[in-house]
Scaffold this active site. Structure first.
Site, short mmCIF file in Angstrom:
data_model
loop_
_atom_site.label_atom_id
_atom_site.label_comp_id
_atom_site.label_asym_id
_atom_site.label_seq_id
_atom_site.Cartn_x
_atom_site.Cartn_y
_atom_site.Cartn_z
N ARG A 90 23.58 -4.28 -28.44
CA ARG A 90 24.88 -3.79 -28.86
C ARG A 90 25.78 -3.96 -27.41
NH1 ARG A 90 29.15 -1.00 -29.59
NH2 ARG A 90 29.41 1.31 -29.27
N GLY A 107 30.20 -3.07 -27.11
CA GLY A 107 31.10 -2.51 -27.60
C GLY A 107 31.82 -1.54 -26.67
N GLU A 141 29.96 7.02 -27.30
CA GLU A 141 29.88 5.82 -28.30
C GLU A 141 29.40 6.31 -29.70
OE1 GLU A 141 27.02 3.35 -28.96
OE2 GLU A 141 26.42 5.53 -28.52
N MET A 142 29.10 5.49 -30.55
CA MET A 142 28.63 5.80 -31.81
C MET A 142 27.28 5.14 -32.36
SD MET A 142 32.31 6.13 -33.80
CE MET A 142 31.74 7.47 -35.15
N GLU A 143 26.66 4.24 -31.76
CA GLU A 143 25.58 3.62 -32.21
C GLU A 143 24.25 3.32 -31.40
OE1 GLU A 143 29.39 2.25 -33.84
OE2 GLU A 143 28.74 1.89 -31.85
N SER A 198 37.00 1.83 -22.65
CA SER A 198 38.27 1.64 -23.47
C SER A 198 39.15 2.83 -23.21
CB SER A 198 38.10 1.51 -24.82
OG SER A 198 37.34 2.34 -25.43
N ASP A 199 38.37 4.09 -23.06
CA ASP A 199 39.24 5.68 -22.86
C ASP A 199 38.71 6.25 -22.01
OD1 ASP A 199 40.82 5.43 -25.87
OD2 ASP A 199 38.75 4.51 -25.99
#
Length: 156
Positions: free
Chosen positions: A1, A3, A96-98, A120-121
Site C-alpha cells: 500500500r 498513500g 492512516e486507515m488501511e 501529508s498532514d
C-alpha cells in the site's frame, strides 16, 4: 500500500516517508478472523519487503521513518487531537486507515504486505498540511521507493 498519513511525532515533517513495521488499530476488523474475544493480534509487515523498502529509500537519498503506525477508522478523531496523545506517547509515528487490515489479510492468506506512506498532514501542527495539488504532485519519491521495492522482491 502506498498513500498518505498524518504525522504524530514532532520530528516527522511534511513529505517525509514512513514505512510501517507494525500497524496498531482502533478497529474491530482483526476480530473478524475468529481469534477470540480476549485475543489481540499485532499486524506487522513482511520483513523482506520492509528491508528492501528501507534499502530502496536509502538509494533514493531518503532516510525513511520505520516503526508503528495507527490504522484508525476515523482519520481525525471526533474528539479532536487529544485522542491521539496516547498513541503519540507510545511512539506511533503516524495515522492512516488501511495498513492493519492489509497486514491482517496478508497474514491470513500467507502473503506479503507493506505500507509506505508520505506525510501529508501533521496532527499536532495543523498549519502543516499539504494542499490537494501538492498531494497529487509531490508523492513521487514514495512511489519510486515502492516500485523499486517490487523490483528488488521480484529479483529474489
Amino acid at each position: 500500500r502506498i498513500g498518505s498519513a498524518g504525522a504524530l511525532q514532532d520530528e516527522i515533517k511534511l513529505r517525509d516517508i514512513v514505512i510501517a513495521q507494525g500497524a496498531c488499530t482502533n478497529s474491530s476488523y482483526v476480530k473478524s478472523f475468529g481469534l477470540g474475544e480476549l485475543a489481540t493480534y499485532a499486524p506487522i509487515a513482511d520483513f523482506t519487503l520492509l528491508s528492501k523498502a528501507v534499502e530502496a529509500s536509502r538509494e533514493h537519498g531518503v532516510e525513511a521513518h520505520v516503526g508503528n503506525i495507527l490504522s484508525s477508522d476515523p482519520f481525525y478523531a471526533p474528539e479532536g487531537h487529544g485522542k491521539n496523545d496516547e498513541w503519540k506517547r507510545m511512539g506511533v509515528m503516524a495515522v492512516e486507515m488501511e495498513a492493519a487490515g492489509l497486514y491482517a489479510n496478508a497474514a491470513y492468506a500467507h502473503k506479503r504486505a507493506l505500507a509506505i506512506c508520505t506525510i501529508s498532514d501533521h496532527l499536532y501542527r495543523p498549519e502543516d498540511n499539504l494542499s490537494a495539488e501538492d498531494r497529487q504532485t509531490s508523492f513521487t519519491t514514495m512511489m519510486e521507493v515502492a516500485l523499486d521495492t517490487a523490483v528488488k522482491i521480484d529479483a529474489l
